[in-house]
Design an enzyme around this catalytic site. Structure first.
Site, short mmCIF file in Angstrom:
data_model
loop_
_atom_site.label_atom_id
_atom_site.label_comp_id
_atom_site.label_asym_id
_atom_site.label_seq_id
_atom_site.Cartn_x
_atom_site.Cartn_y
_atom_site.Cartn_z
N CYS A 171 0.86 -1.19 0.00
CA CYS A 171 0.00 0.00 0.00
C CYS A 171 0.90 1.24 0.00
O CYS A 171 2.12 1.14 0.08
CB CYS A 171 -0.96 0.00 1.19
SG CYS A 171 -0.24 0.54 2.76
N CYS A 188 4.12 22.33 -6.15
CA CYS A 188 4.36 22.89 -7.48
C CYS A 188 4.21 24.41 -7.45
O CYS A 188 4.88 25.12 -8.19
CB CYS A 188 3.38 22.30 -8.48
SG CYS A 188 3.68 20.57 -8.83
ZN ZN Z 1 0.94 -1.17 3.75
#
Ligand code: ZN
Length: 282
Positions: A171, A188
């Site tokens: 993840c 940015c």
């Molecule tokens: Zn994870």
């Protein structure tokens, strides 16, 4: 398959591809994709998904079009400066393909609304511009078992990966366990971004989303694509799942979104005018 004559013509170049074909095109027409951020990444992403015939596309952004956006956010036009970004992008998408449904969510994501929103779609794309939203979304996608295709750009560099921990992949928190301290990674708006870089990264993101929907090729789950536009070099880094990850590990400690600040508070770290912070300091 039950395509109209117009649909057969519109999607002819897809239907010709053995990897897509009529069946794949039908899958695209039934797919539901949520895009967070209708900016530099979200513009090409939303336009290519609409062009490809992704049946339902949700857009989340609470910002309005600013003149400084138009250097890279190609879904917007000069005449729509001051309009809500989700409405402006939806107008461009509907003009390109009236056959797709666009859901405009003119809201700021918060712990109170993100899970329900994510649940309504099959795949989620992160093109947001701040770490608070990025972590909130990453957590919500793991909790709701949704695939997250995440891109980021800064200056002349872009990054892209797909997170599918429900299929065994890492993840976002396996890669970056927690957000950097505020101000450590410039936005940015502070550091600038080369406009076409957002176009390339948003288009690569669209490609990966379409591949995920179709289940074709090799996805970016477990890999981070990094592009240095000045050197014109792409490379990929292998990512592995962190068994001690607080979000997807065996002894995870994050089971809900109670650790996230409400949407209003997170607005303080919002990089107002521009694009997307890098996934990590580079
Ligand atoms: Zn994870």
């Amino acid at each position: 398959m039950d395509f109209s004559e117009d649909e057969i013509q519109r999607y002819a170049r897809h239907i010709l591809l053995p990897e897509v074909g009529g069946t794949g095109q039908e899958t695209l027409l039934k797919a539901r994709v949520l895009i967070i951020g209708a900016g530099g990444l979200g513009s090409p992403l939303a336009l290519y998904l609409a062009a490809a015939g992704v049946g339902r596309i949700g857009l989340v952004d609470d910002d309005v079009v600013d003149l400084s956006n138009l250097q890279r956010q190609i879904a917007h036009v000069t005449a729509r400066v001051g309009h809500a970004k989700v409405e402006s992008a939806a107008e461009a998408m509907r003009a390109l393909n009236p056959g797709v449904t666009v859901d405009c969510h003119n809201i700021r994501l918060g712990p109170d609304n993100v899970r329900e929103l994510v649940r309504g779609y099959d795949i989620v794309c992160d093109g947001c511009d701040n770490f608070a939203t990025r972590y909130l979304l990453a957590d919500a996608c793991v909790l709701e078992r949704r695939t997250l295709v995440s891109a980021a750009v800064l200056r002349f560099e872009g990054q892209l990966s797909t997170f599918r921990p429900h299929d065994g992949g890492p993840c976002y928190r396996c890669l970056y366990p927690s957000a950097p301290p505020a101000g450590m990674v410039p936005s940015c708006a502070q550091a600038g971004v080369f406009g076409a870089v957002t176009g390339v990264m948003g288009t690569l993101q669209a490609t990966e989303v379409l591949k995920e929907i179709l289940g074709i090729g090799e996805g970016l789950s477990g890999r981070l694509l990094v592009w240095d536009a000045l050197a014109m070099r792409f490379h990929t880094i292998r990512l592995s799942r962190d068994p001690d990850c607080r979000l997807c590990g065996e002894h995870a400690t994050i089971h809900d979104l109670s650790g996230h600040a409400p949407a209003a508070a997170s607005a303080a770290v919002h990089g107002a005018a521009c694009g997307h912070e890098a996934m990590a300091p580079s």
